[in-house]
Each structure stands twice: as C-alpha cells, then as structure tokens.
Scaffold this motif. Structure first.
Motif, PDB file in Angstrom:
ATOM      1  N   ALA A  45      14.749 -21.940  -1.450  1.00  0.00           N
ATOM      2  CA  ALA A  45      15.844 -21.495  -0.586  1.00  0.00           C
ATOM      3  C   ALA A  45      16.206 -20.046  -0.876  1.00  0.00           C
ATOM      4  CB  ALA A  45      17.065 -22.402  -0.786  1.00  0.00           C
ATOM      5  N   ALA A  46      16.202 -19.677  -2.145  1.00  0.00           N
ATOM      6  CA  ALA A  46      16.609 -18.323  -2.525  1.00  0.00           C
ATOM      7  C   ALA A  46      15.603 -17.278  -2.042  1.00  0.00           C
ATOM      8  CB  ALA A  46      16.785 -18.229  -4.043  1.00  0.00           C
ATOM      9  N   VAL A  47      14.335 -17.501  -2.300  1.00  0.00           N
ATOM     10  CA  VAL A  47      13.335 -16.477  -1.962  1.00  0.00           C
ATOM     11  C   VAL A  47      13.135 -16.344  -0.464  1.00  0.00           C
ATOM     12  CG1 VAL A  47      12.118 -16.781  -4.152  1.00  0.00           C
ATOM     13  CG2 VAL A  47      11.374 -18.071  -2.142  1.00  0.00           C
ATOM     14  N   SER A  48      13.619 -17.309   0.307  1.00  0.00           N
ATOM     15  CA  SER A  48      13.491 -17.236   1.768  1.00  0.00           C
ATOM     16  C   SER A  48      14.640 -16.487   2.412  1.00  0.00           C
ATOM     17  CB  SER A  48      13.410 -18.652   2.359  1.00  0.00           C
ATOM     18  OG  SER A  48      12.275 -19.344   1.868  1.00  0.00           O
ATOM     19  N   ALA A  49      15.601 -16.024   1.631  1.00  0.00           N
ATOM     20  CA  ALA A  49      16.728 -15.287   2.194  1.00  0.00           C
ATOM     21  C   ALA A  49      16.283 -13.905   2.637  1.00  0.00           C
ATOM     22  CB  ALA A  49      17.845 -15.172   1.151  1.00  0.00           C
ATOM     23  N   PRO A  50      16.901 -13.351   3.680  1.00  0.00           N
ATOM     24  CA  PRO A  50      16.563 -11.988   4.107  1.00  0.00           C
ATOM     25  C   PRO A  50      16.896 -10.999   3.000  1.00  0.00           C
ATOM     26  CG  PRO A  50      18.558 -12.750   5.195  1.00  0.00           C
ATOM     27  CD  PRO A  50      17.976 -13.929   4.493  1.00  0.00           C
ATOM     28  N   SER A  51      16.061  -9.973   2.880  1.00  0.00           N
ATOM     29  CA  SER A  51      16.231  -9.039   1.782  1.00  0.00           C
ATOM     30  C   SER A  51      16.172  -7.613   2.277  1.00  0.00           C
ATOM     31  CB  SER A  51      15.145  -9.292   0.727  1.00  0.00           C
ATOM     32  OG  SER A  51      15.476  -8.684  -0.492  1.00  0.00           O
ATOM     33  N   TRP A  92      17.683  -9.142  -6.602  1.00  0.00           N
ATOM     34  CA  TRP A  92      18.539 -10.094  -7.283  1.00  0.00           C
ATOM     35  C   TRP A  92      17.698 -10.946  -8.213  1.00  0.00           C
ATOM     36  CZ3 TRP A  92      16.338 -14.676  -6.154  1.00  0.00           C
ATOM     37  CH2 TRP A  92      15.655 -14.792  -4.927  1.00  0.00           C
ATOM     38  N   SER A  93      18.375 -11.654  -9.105  1.00  0.00           N
ATOM     39  CA  SER A  93      17.712 -12.645  -9.957  1.00  0.00           C
ATOM     40  C   SER A  93      18.529 -13.926  -9.902  1.00  0.00           C
ATOM     41  CB  SER A  93      17.582 -12.144 -11.398  1.00  0.00           C
ATOM     42  OG  SER A  93      18.861 -11.887 -11.951  1.00  0.00           O
ATOM     43  N   LEU A  94      17.867 -15.037 -10.175  1.00  0.00           N
ATOM     44  CA  LEU A  94      18.501 -16.349 -10.076  1.00  0.00           C
ATOM     45  C   LEU A  94      18.418 -17.065 -11.413  1.00  0.00           C
ATOM     46  CD1 LEU A  94      19.701 -18.720  -8.402  1.00  0.00           C
ATOM     47  CD2 LEU A  94      17.345 -19.379  -7.856  1.00  0.00           C
ATOM     48  N   ARG A 105      24.950  -1.423  -1.069  1.00  0.00           N
ATOM     49  CA  ARG A 105      25.604  -2.333  -0.122  1.00  0.00           C
ATOM     50  C   ARG A 105      24.589  -3.294   0.478  1.00  0.00           C
ATOM     51  NH1 ARG A 105      28.083   2.661   1.523  1.00  0.00           N
ATOM     52  NH2 ARG A 105      30.240   2.803   0.809  1.00  0.00           N
ATOM     53  N   ASP A 106      23.429  -2.795   0.847  1.00  0.00           N
ATOM     54  CA  ASP A 106      22.393  -3.668   1.407  1.00  0.00           C
ATOM     55  C   ASP A 106      21.939  -4.697   0.385  1.00  0.00           C
ATOM     56  OD1 ASP A 106      22.576  -2.305   3.756  1.00  0.00           O
ATOM     57  OD2 ASP A 106      20.741  -1.146   3.502  1.00  0.00           O
ATOM     58  N   GLN A 107      21.834  -4.292  -0.876  1.00  0.00           N
ATOM     59  CA  GLN A 107      21.436  -5.231  -1.925  1.00  0.00           C
ATOM     60  C   GLN A 107      22.465  -6.341  -2.084  1.00  0.00           C
ATOM     61  OE1 GLN A 107      19.149  -1.792  -4.601  1.00  0.00           O
ATOM     62  NE2 GLN A 107      20.825  -2.959  -5.484  1.00  0.00           N
ATOM     63  N   LEU A 108      23.727  -5.995  -2.034  1.00  0.00           N
ATOM     64  CA  LEU A 108      24.774  -7.006  -2.179  1.00  0.00           C
ATOM     65  C   LEU A 108      24.817  -7.936  -0.976  1.00  0.00           C
ATOM     66  CD1 LEU A 108      27.610  -4.803  -3.727  1.00  0.00           C
ATOM     67  CD2 LEU A 108      26.273  -6.587  -4.873  1.00  0.00           C
ATOM     68  N   ALA A 137      23.337 -13.478   1.118  1.00  0.00           N
ATOM     69  CA  ALA A 137      22.449 -14.358   1.881  1.00  0.00           C
ATOM     70  C   ALA A 137      21.818 -15.411   0.978  1.00  0.00           C
ATOM     71  CB  ALA A 137      21.368 -13.533   2.574  1.00  0.00           C
ATOM     72  N   VAL A 138      21.470 -15.020  -0.250  1.00  0.00           N
ATOM     73  CA  VAL A 138      20.916 -15.978  -1.207  1.00  0.00           C
ATOM     74  C   VAL A 138      21.933 -17.077  -1.505  1.00  0.00           C
ATOM     75  CG1 VAL A 138      20.067 -16.279  -3.569  1.00  0.00           C
ATOM     76  CG2 VAL A 138      19.359 -14.281  -2.235  1.00  0.00           C
ATOM     77  N   LEU A 139      23.189 -16.703  -1.692  1.00  0.00           N
ATOM     78  CA  LEU A 139      24.226 -17.699  -1.971  1.00  0.00           C
ATOM     79  C   LEU A 139      24.340 -18.709  -0.829  1.00  0.00           C
ATOM     80  CD1 LEU A 139      27.018 -15.369  -3.428  1.00  0.00           C
ATOM     81  CD2 LEU A 139      25.665 -17.068  -4.699  1.00  0.00           C
ATOM     82  N   ALA A 140      24.290 -18.228   0.405  1.00  0.00           N
ATOM     83  CA  ALA A 140      24.382 -19.132   1.561  1.00  0.00           C
ATOM     84  C   ALA A 140      23.231 -20.130   1.565  1.00  0.00           C
ATOM     85  CB  ALA A 140      24.398 -18.320   2.856  1.00  0.00           C
ATOM     86  N   ASN A 141      22.017 -19.669   1.256  1.00  0.00           N
ATOM     87  CA  ASN A 141      20.871 -20.569   1.229  1.00  0.00           C
ATOM     88  C   ASN A 141      20.956 -21.560   0.081  1.00  0.00           C
ATOM     89  OD1 ASN A 141      19.878 -19.219   3.419  1.00  0.00           O
ATOM     90  ND2 ASN A 141      17.973 -18.535   2.461  1.00  0.00           N
TER      91      ASN A 141
END
Length: 289
Positions: free
Chosen positions: A7-13, A20-22, A47-50, A55-59
C-alpha cells in the motif's frame, strides 16, 4: 507487513522517487520524511515530499482496514520532524465494502497524463467524491465561471518557468515531457497542460486555455496554513479523493508547481476566494477513448 508495504509503495510520489521511509513497530505504522543532507531540498520540493508522505498515510489506513483492524491517523507536529505521521492499530473490526474498494483502487491509481473525454463529470458524483477527502483540508471544485481567471494565472505561472531557476523542472510536475510536445496549428486534441509549459510565444491566450479546460474538472486543495502538518494533511486528502475518483471510473493527475510561486498563489486565493493556502490542483475526468 507485505500488505502495508504494498500500500505504501503504491502511493503517488515526487520527482525524487519515494521521499519517505516506513517503520512498523508493534501495532503502529510510522512514516518518516526522508531528508538527505547531501542533497538538500528546496522549500517547494519539501512541500511536495510532505504531500507524498500524506498520501502514504492514506494508503496505510486502507491496508490496516483490509487486514481487519480499525486505524487511527495522527499527523506529526512541527516538533516531531522528520516524522510525518502515524497510523495506529486500535481494535479488531471487519473491513467494509468501502475499505475493500478503496484498497483495490490503490493498485489501479495512475497519473493520467493525456486529455480527458468530453463527457462531463456529473456534479452529484463529484460532490460524493469530494466528501471522501478526509481531514480539515478544503477541496474546492473550480466553477465554470472561474476557468478564465485560472487560465490567466496558469499563463503567468508558465512565464515564471523562464524567470525562476527553481521552476526549470516544472515540466515533470505537469506530467509532460518537453520532447513529446509537437506544435500543430490545426491540432484539436492538445492537452492544455502541455500547452501551458511551452516556452516562447506558443503559450495560448487565457480565453483559449479556458475553453480547453472545460473538458476537465479541477479541484483546488487548500488548508488553513502552510505549516508542515497541514501540508501532510493535504497529501492525505489528495490520495483519499484520488482513490474515490478511481472507484468511480475517473482518472486524475495533480499539479503543485504553479502554487509555489508566491504571487500566483496570492492571486489564486483572491480570484477563487479561497479560505486558506492552496497546496495543489487536481484535474479529473473520464479517460478519452
């Protein structure tokens, strides 16, 4: 771990990959912003990184839900940096159909770089999609009467590409490769986003661009401030809305670079009467063909 990692790696980046790291200590999923001292990021890139971290949190929330647990999201404060946010597992709870559909949409979500169909998105469908964006971030649909002032602002932002070094890589944010742009006076199906990033006199007049934007539904995401937690929350709202759009058969892509130009951002707030700071613009529609 596999479900959450997928789920995390599929988030838009962002252009810099996955910034980010998980970590998965006990019953928590912690998302940390990746900060590389050897490659300091500009304020715009940060800002784009945050937003990507949000997006990772949502996934991750959907990943936890399909595993049969309730999830609680906490966006980190300024003082907790580089921590971006935490998804905490609370109690056992079977996933709903909404959770299952949302998790399925993660793997089908892509950035739609091409033009959209002329079939409009029904206002009631768009209203339901916007309601799926969680948190305190306002998702404001651009009304038809606002397309011309928005087009004028995009033109002005395009001019900044040639004047501000930081925006030289803007074409990446527009999801358009400069080498792919071909000019033809008779072309009917040009993406307006491709036209805007062109250099020289070929940037279309505001009226012309506004006409082409009529095929798209545009949503502006804005928060109360531009603080670190609000930017992360913008990413959470962005991914939640994006996945809801995918579930409904729509495609989307996002744009952030024009909003990083202070004068463009200020004018956008005034022109659209926004109650806060705009963080990104999302374009949605039915894929052509």
């Amino acid at each position: 771990m596999e479900v959450l990692a997928r789920a995390a790696v599929s988030a838009p980046s962002t252009r810099r990959g996955r910034p980010w790291s998980l970590a998965l200590p006990e019953r928590r999923a912690e998302v940390m912003e990746h900060v590389d001292p050897a490659r300091p990021s500009s304020p715009s890139d940060r800002r784009d990184q945050l937003i990507s971290c949000g997006a990772v949190l949502a996934n991750l929330v959907l990943g936890v839900r399909v595993l049969g647990w309730d999830a609680r999201v906490s966006v980190a404060t300024e003082a907790e940096a580089p921590l971006a946010g935490v998804v905490a597992v609370t109690r056992r709870s079977p996933p709903s159909a909404h959770d299952l559909h949302g998790y399925s949409a993660i793997s089908r979500r892509t950035s739609h770089d091409a033009e959209f169909s002329r079939v409009p998105v029904a206002p009631d469908l768009m209203a339901r999609i916007v309601r799926r964006a969680s948190g305190d971030v306002l998702c404001r649909v651009v009304h038809p009467g606002e397309l011309r002032p928005l087009a004028n602002l995009l033109e002005a932002a395009a001019e900044s590409v040639r004047n501000e070094p930081e925006l030289k890589v803007w074409t990446d944010a527009w999801h358009i490769r400069r080498a792919d742009v071909r000019y033809s006076p008779s072309a009917e199906a040009w993406s307006p986003w491709a036209e805007v990033v062109r250099s020289g006199p070929l940037i279309p007049a505001g009226v012309k661009l506004a006409d082409r934007l009529k095929k798209e539904t545009l949503v502006v995401f804005c928060a109360a401030t531009e603080g670190r937690p609000e930017v992360v929350s913008t990413g959470v709202a962005m991914e939640s809305l994006w996945l809801a759009a995918v579930e409904s058969g729509l495609a989307a892509s996002t744009l952030t670079r024009p909003l990083r130009v202070p004068r463009i951002r200020s004018r956008l707030i005034a022109e659209l009467a926004l109650p806060g700071a705009p963080g990104l613009i999302m374009r949605l529609g039915y894929p052509a063909g």
